[in-house]
Design a protein around this motif. Structure first.
Motif, PDB file in Angstrom:
ATOM      1  N   PHE A  82      -7.153   0.658   0.453  1.00  0.00           N
ATOM      2  CA  PHE A  82      -7.853   1.922   0.188  1.00  0.00           C
ATOM      3  C   PHE A  82      -9.136   1.996   1.010  1.00  0.00           C
ATOM      4  CE2 PHE A  82     -10.045   4.676  -3.266  1.00  0.00           C
ATOM      5  CZ  PHE A  82      -9.577   5.848  -2.689  1.00  0.00           C
ATOM      6  N   VAL A 133      -9.735   1.109  -5.920  1.00  0.00           N
ATOM      7  CA  VAL A 133      -8.870   2.146  -6.468  1.00  0.00           C
ATOM      8  C   VAL A 133      -9.380   2.456  -7.868  1.00  0.00           C
ATOM      9  CG1 VAL A 133      -6.844   1.517  -5.100  1.00  0.00           C
ATOM     10  CG2 VAL A 133      -7.234   0.390  -7.305  1.00  0.00           C
ATOM     11  N   TYR A 137      -7.502   9.128  -3.516  1.00  0.00           N
ATOM     12  CA  TYR A 137      -6.644   8.019  -3.935  1.00  0.00           C
ATOM     13  C   TYR A 137      -5.177   8.438  -3.917  1.00  0.00           C
ATOM     14  CZ  TYR A 137      -4.065   5.056  -7.199  1.00  0.00           C
ATOM     15  OH  TYR A 137      -3.103   4.273  -7.793  1.00  0.00           O
TER      16      TYR A 137
END
Length: 684
Positions: free
Chosen positions: A168, A203, A220
């Motif tokens: 991420f 996340v 996300y």
């Protein structure tokens, strides 16, 4: 680019699991399938250990033996990569490959799809098993195509492993470059969420009251989709090195938090869908009462598949009762329903239909997920129906490669789909209008397409007579430009409440609403409100017709001389305020409606805009029947008529058609039996 299976005829298949059955049963099963009209089987999607039983130890004999029997029998095969179910030796030795829930608890071995896309170790091992499988099996003459994984983002479409947080951060660095840009986009000044180091970002994790930063969560979801697309692309790139000319690459299912258009464009030749209309009769989801859409709702999902691939395939089609030992209970299809659901798929554009599954498994989680054959394997009613379906499909040769015909489009885009999933305000109106527009189109026999604006050019919209874009909360300049081009060339665009109030990052705009679409709509929105449950229903009057303006109301005001008040609210404290404004733009017109579209409201729009029942002059059907039209390049049309009811339906053909199943000309009043289907040909 045309994406299809390039079949020379509509073809039936089934899913088969040779690893579940003694080898002495294989040959008989293959012969029985072929005798029933099944010409293609899918295999190996959960069989990693049959190729790599222990790390680094590869053996190909099991599927070599099966493929030899398939070739001898004349059965075509779709082979799968097995990454949906990593084996026990893998997850035990490398727990970092496992997905986790939002609390960080790992999902363990014992089900399926327990891995995460972003584990470097899992990517390494998947690359190896795909390389080994493809290099050995792809040249086999029985294999006609490959399926990647199985139902990407099924079981869960959320990923919370340590590998996901690391990936991420990489995703966000690529998108924003600097933390200052990220903090600005996410509005981290709110509640003191400002980040000073990339390692501070994870996340989403548990918070008090389950509150979230909506801008973070939107990114996300984009990251989850990107991860799945890259995972599919990683496998596709390997397969492309080995597949024979003419063989295809696909994957199955349409699941959440995934840009299926991007995945198909980058990695697949076409999409395949898994169609289970019997879910409509699951105990937890069943909708009692007259007029409910029930199994007919799956036409909405088939329209989604068609939006990705105009001609597509069904990898798993309902053939028996469904359920796991842990969840889901639904009955065995009634006589005629397998045929009904097969024709539902074909009518919407499928040229390949594969039943799940040939034999019902006697072990494991899916012991109640029945296939064509029950546990005993004896001939049964459903097998007899498959044979009858094969005869009917044989009569549909002219339909192969034709396209679904629609003049109404329902516009969508992934950012707004994902935003509706995380924003309760957006979700309520989006759900109401999604259900209402679908039901209205179905019951007025108005074929429609889903039009994904983020994967279409402006000129792709031009053939549609009317476009509904119900609640585009997030609007970009590119969106506004495409819609403006559509309207200016003569199109009719319908917008609903809560349009244009967010930027691409999910922030609310500070300009007058509907934001970037205000010049197109010719409308201002000085005030807006949820419809209070204490107040009840709010109605508007449109030239003497009352329509419900549900869920949320934008109070409108015309901005230009071309803008015309079409309807006004007739209830609540804002009675008399404009509820619907139309605006001329170029050769076309835009309608901005200040509410959501329930079924009746959507039907009134279809009728008043001249889009409802485009075939009423040649065919008359009751509400309980669905009409689908597939059209050939020469203009020939094929009308699929499906009766979803348990009683006979009266239909009327107002001109002469060729009944493809009966092979004769028909006209006038006809009776369609319970769950009955007909396909009528109409030459240009």
């Amino acid at each position: 680019m045309e994406r299809s299976m390039k079949l020379d005829k509509i073809t039936l298949g089934t899913c088969y699991y040779p690893e579940h059955w003694p080898e002495e049963m294989w040959e008989e099963d293959l012969q029985r399938m072929l005798a029933s009209g099944i010409e293609v089987i899918r295999i190996a999607e959960f069989a990693w250990s049959k190729i790599e039983p222990r790390e680094g130890e590869f053996t190909y004999e099991f599927f070599d033996r099966f493929l030899e029997k398939a070739e001898k029998a004349g059965m075509k095969v779709i082979f799968c990569t097995p990454s949906a179910t990593p084996p026990a030796w893998l997850t035990n030795k490398y727990p970092e490959v496992l997905n986790a829930n939002i609390n960080g608890v790992l999902y363990r071995h014992g089900c399926r799809r327990h891995y995460n896309y972003n584990s470097p170790k899992y990517q390494e091992l998947v690359k190896r098993i795909v390389e080994k499988s493809a290099s050995h099996y792809a040249s086999h003459p029985s294999i006609i195509g490959w399926q990647i994984d199985n139902e990407l983002n099924c079981e869960t479409s959320e990923f919370y492993s340590e590998s996901d947080s690391a990936a991420f951060r990489v995703f966000l660095k690529k998108k924003y470059d600097t933390l200052d840009a990220l903090n600005e986009a996410w509005g981290t000044v709110f509640w003191n969420q400002t980040y000073t180091d990339w390692e501070e970002i994870y996340v989403p994790r548990p918070t008090p009251s389950n509150s979230t930063n909506p801008h973070e969560v939107l990114d996300y979801v984009r990251f989850v989709s990107d991860s799945a697309c890259r995972f599919a692309g990683m496998q596709s790139d390997i397969l492309k090195k080995y597949v024979k000319p003419g063989d295809f690459i696909t994957t199955n299912g349409l699941f959440g938090n995934l840009d299926n258009h991007r995945m198909t464009e980058e990695s697949l030749d076409f999409i395949t869908y898994d169609s289970y209309p019997n879910f409509a009769y699951c105990l937890d989801d069943y909708e009692p009462g007259e007029g409910k859409m029930r199994d007919r709702k799956w036409s909405r999902n088939l329209a989604e598949a068609r939006a990705i691939s105009p001609v597509f395939g069904i990898m798993e089609q309902q053939s028996g009762a469904n359920g796991w030992n842990t969840r889901m209970e639904a009955p065995t299809p009634k006589p005629g329903q397998m045929t009904l659901w097969t024709m539902q798929s074909i009518g919407h554009g499928a040229d390949y239909v594969s039943y799940f599954r040939w034999r019902t498994c006697t072990v494991g989680t899916e012991i109640y997920w029945h296939g064509i054959l029950d546990y005993s394997g004896r001939d049964n009613r459903r097998l007899a129906e498959v044979k009858e379906i094969h005869k009917k499909v044989g009569a549909l040769a002219p339909v192969t490669g034709t396209h679904y015909r629609a003049e109404v489009g329902i516009v969508k885009d992934y950012d707004n789909i994902w935003d509706a999933g995380l924003d309760r305000w957006h979700q309520r109106v989006d759900r109401e209008s999604s259900k209402g527009l679908f039901a209205a189109c179905q019951k007025t026999h108005t074929p429609f397409d889903f039009c994904y604006l983020d994967h279409m050019r402006a000129e792709d919209l031009f053939p549609y007579k009317v476009l509904f874009y119900p609640h585009a909360t997030i609007v970009t300049q590119e969106t506004a430009d495409k819609l403006t081009a559509y309207v200016e060339q003569g199109g009719c665009l319908v917008l609903g409440c809560r349009t244009g109030y967010k930027q691409e990052n999910g922030k609310c705009v500070m300009s007058k609403l509907p934001g970037l679409l205000q010049p197109l709509a010719g409308t201002d929105i000085p005030e807006y409100t949820f419809v209070s449950p204490a107040e009840g229903t709010v109605y508007a009057d449109w030239d003497g017709v009352q329509i419900e303006a549900g869920i949320f109301n934008d109070l409108l005001e015309p901005l230009t001389d071309q803008a015309k008040v079409e309807a006004r609210y007739i209830s609540s404290y804002y009675a008399g305020t404009p509820a619907l404004i139309s605006n001329e733009k170029g050769k076309g017109r835009v309608y901005y409606f200040g509410g959501a579209f329930n079924e009746h409201t959507a039907q009134v729009f279809l009728e008043k805009l001249g889009a409802a029942q485009p075939y009423q002059d040649i065919i008359a059907l009751p509400e309980g029947c669905e009409l689908m039209v597939r059209e050939a390049q020469d203009g020939s049309q094929y009308f699929f008529v499906l009766n979803y009811l348990e009683e006979a339906a009266e239909i009327c053909l107002k001109e002469s058609f060729l009944d493809l199943f009966e092979g004769k000309e028909v006209q006038g009043e006809l009776e369609l039996p319970p769950f009955g289907t007909k396909v009528f040909a109409r030459k240009k």
